[in-house]
Design an enzyme around this catalytic site. Structure first.
Site, PDB file in Angstrom:
ATOM      1  CG  HIS A  66      -1.820  -1.174   1.360  1.00 58.62           C
ATOM      2  ND1 HIS A  66      -2.828  -1.940   0.572  1.00 58.62           N
ATOM      3  CD2 HIS A  66      -1.484  -2.262   2.518  1.00 58.62           C
ATOM      4  CE1 HIS A  66      -2.953  -2.726   1.113  1.00 58.62           C
ATOM      5  NE2 HIS A  66      -2.494  -3.303   2.166  1.00 58.62           N
ATOM      6  CG  HIS A  94       2.825   5.953   6.398  1.00 57.43           C
ATOM      7  ND1 HIS A  94       2.663   5.652   7.811  1.00 57.43           N
ATOM      8  CD2 HIS A  94       1.909   6.477   5.739  1.00 57.43           C
ATOM      9  CE1 HIS A  94       1.357   5.971   8.058  1.00 57.43           C
ATOM     10  NE2 HIS A  94       0.817   6.692   6.750  1.00 57.43           N
ATOM     11  CG  HIS A  96      -0.992   8.517   2.591  1.00 53.95           C
ATOM     12  ND1 HIS A  96      -1.689   7.229   2.608  1.00 53.95           N
ATOM     13  CD2 HIS A  96      -0.739   8.528   4.198  1.00 53.95           C
ATOM     14  CE1 HIS A  96      -1.756   6.859   3.680  1.00 53.95           C
ATOM     15  NE2 HIS A  96      -1.032   7.390   4.625  1.00 53.95           N
ATOM     16  CD  GLU A 106      -4.247   9.275   3.518  1.00 58.61           C
ATOM     17  OE1 GLU A 106      -3.939   9.173   4.782  1.00 58.61           O
ATOM     18  OE2 GLU A 106      -5.013   8.602   2.841  1.00 58.61           O
ATOM     19  CG  HIS A 119       0.384  10.075   7.748  1.00 62.38           C
ATOM     20  ND1 HIS A 119      -0.442   9.521   7.083  1.00 62.38           N
ATOM     21  CD2 HIS A 119       0.055  11.429   7.304  1.00 62.38           C
ATOM     22  CE1 HIS A 119      -1.678  10.299   6.550  1.00 62.38           C
ATOM     23  NE2 HIS A 119      -1.392  11.584   6.886  1.00 62.38           N
ATOM     24  CB  THR A 200      -5.805   7.706   6.405  1.00 63.05           C
ATOM     25  OG1 THR A 200      -4.743   7.114   6.079  1.00 63.05           O
ATOM     26  CG2 THR A 200      -5.954   8.884   7.132  1.00 63.05           C
TER      27      THR A 200
HETATM   28  S1  B30 Z   1      -2.368   6.606   9.154  1.00 63.60           S
HETATM   29  O1  B30 Z   1      -1.282   7.511   9.614  1.00 63.60           O
HETATM   30  O2  B30 Z   1      -3.456   6.848   9.615  1.00 63.60           O
HETATM   31  N1  B30 Z   1      -2.189   6.355   7.653  1.00 63.60           N
HETATM   32  C1  B30 Z   1      -1.385   2.538  11.062  1.00 63.60           C
HETATM   33  C2  B30 Z   1      -1.074   3.900  11.562  1.00 63.60           C
HETATM   34  C3  B30 Z   1      -1.574   5.096  11.064  1.00 63.60           C
HETATM   35  C4  B30 Z   1      -1.871   5.070   9.828  1.00 63.60           C
HETATM   36  C5  B30 Z   1      -2.394   3.914   9.065  1.00 63.60           C
HETATM   37  C6  B30 Z   1      -2.093   2.562   9.899  1.00 63.60           C
HETATM   38  C7  B30 Z   1      -1.343   1.264  11.879  1.00 63.60           C
HETATM   39  O3  B30 Z   1      -0.924   1.280  12.991  1.00 63.60           O
HETATM   40  N2  B30 Z   1      -1.696   0.125  11.095  1.00 63.60           N
HETATM   41  C8  B30 Z   1      -1.535  -0.925  11.751  1.00 63.60           C
HETATM   42  C9  B30 Z   1      -0.427  -1.748  11.717  1.00 63.60           C
HETATM   43  N3  B30 Z   1       0.364  -1.600  12.830  1.00 63.60           N
HETATM   44  C10 B30 Z   1       0.085  -2.865  13.547  1.00 63.60           C
HETATM   45  C11 B30 Z   1       0.108  -2.528  14.896  1.00 63.60           C
HETATM   46  O4  B30 Z   1       0.134  -3.552  15.715  1.00 63.60           O
HETATM   47  O5  B30 Z   1      -0.091  -1.485  15.639  1.00 63.60           O
HETATM   48  C12 B30 Z   1       1.684  -1.533  12.459  1.00 63.60           C
HETATM   49  C13 B30 Z   1       2.347   0.012  12.460  1.00 63.60           C
HETATM   50  O6  B30 Z   1       1.764   0.695  13.459  1.00 63.60           O
HETATM   51  O7  B30 Z   1       3.414   0.143  12.031  1.00 63.60           O
HETATM   52 CU1  B30 Z   1       0.535   0.347  14.845  1.00 63.60          CU
HETATM   53 ZN    ZN Z   2      -0.827   7.465   6.500  1.00 61.14          ZN
END
Ligand code: B30
Ligand code: ZN
Length: 268
Positions: A66, A94, A96, A106, A119, A200
């Site tokens: 992604h 990361h 977007h 976003e 982010h 997001t």
């Molecule tokens: S975002 O910044 O809103 N695009 C996650 C955090 C922020 C955004 C998107 C996704 C996220 O934490 N996703 C879950 C994946 N996690 C797994 C976890 O166990 O808790 C891995 C991670 O961050 O890298 Cu947190």
């Molecule tokens: Zn993000």
């Protein structure tokens, strides 16, 4: 189908709620920042946002399918102040982006999109054991958002871009050898907007205190082109999706209604 979520017509943002009901909630992100709606808040001004990062703790960069993500050893990092209670630690960062540079952020500001958005994802280490646990609570995560506009080459992001050829396909991961300093990717002016929102991306947990810097930072067209060269499928597999050549040309979620949520600002 069991098709995984993504950013195409078939598996994109408008389909996510089918498998991830939270995506249809009332505390979702991103939103359009209507600057006229922001309320200035003296409690934010009196509690400055402060961060400490350890550049040597940037560990690996991964192609998640992604986008790219740099994973960080949280030890020693901290983000405090502003809208936050307690201490948050950096987990990963990361970006977007869009298929062309007139879109890709976003969050939008008074309806205006930027070319990309960075982010920095933090978790509440005062209350929770790790990022995974924190993601299940309304005060679990905070994300620093930085709007990226086309301009000069961004030297700190270039360290990420130099690693992109080694993670061209989904699931590929490589060690970050030259330390990346997240602090160098933030704007000079510390003014921000803040509101309560969500991840997001699926599962779209409503666990994020969003802090979006008002001042954008620059990224070059060449650097954006490098982001768009990542592939959303595994090496040796056929492209399973309807994305152009399986390239991750776009990975932003469109804005959702702010609704009755409060939008606060700090600094002008
Ligand atoms: S975002 O910044 O809103 N695009 C996650 C955090 C922020 C955004 C998107 C996704 C996220 O934490 N996703 C879950 C994946 N996690 C797994 C976890 O166990 O808790 C891995 C991670 O961050 O890298 Cu947190
Ligand atoms: Zn993000």
């Amino acid at each position: 189908s069991a098709a995984e979520w993504g950013y195409t017509k078939r598996n994109g943002p408008f389909t996510w709620a089918k498998n991830y009901p939270t995506a249809a909630g009332i505390r979702q992100s991103p939103v359009d920042i209507d600057t006229a709606l922001a309320t200035s808040d003296s409690s934010l001004e009196s509690k400055p946002l402060r961060w400490k990062y350890v550049p040597q703790n940037t560990r690996t960069i991964v192609n998640s399918g992604h986008g790219w993500r740099v994973d960080v050893d949280s030890e020693g990092s901290e983000l405090v102040g502003g809208p936050l209670e307690g201490t948050y630690k950096l987990q990963q960062f990361h970006c977007h982006w869009g298929s062309s540079s007139d879109k890709g952020s976003e969050h939008t500001v008074d309806g205006q999109s930027y070319a990309a958005e960075l982010h920095l994802v933090h978790w509440n280490s005062s209350k929770y054991a790790d990022c995974g646990e924190a993601a299940d609570y309304p005060d679990g995560l905070t994300v620093l958002g930085v709007l990226l506009k086309v301009g000069a080459k961004n030297p700190e992001l270039q360290k990420v871009i130099d690693l992109i050829p080694s993670i061209s396909h989904r699931g590929e991961k490589t060690e970050v050898k030259e330390a990346i300093d997240p602090a160098k990717m933030l704007p000079k002016t510390l003014s921000y907007w803040t509101y309560l929102g969500s991840l997001t991306v699926p599962p779209c947990n409503e666990s994020v205190t969003w802090i979006l810097f008002k001042e954008p930072v620059e990224v070059s067209e060449e650097q954006l082109a490098a982001f768009r060269s990542l592939r959303c499928y595994k090496r040796g597999e056929e492209c399973p999706c309807d994305e152009v050549d399986g390239l991750l040309i776009s990975n932003y979620r469109p804005t959702l209604p702010l609704g009755t949520r409060e939008l606060r600002e700090c600094g002008s």
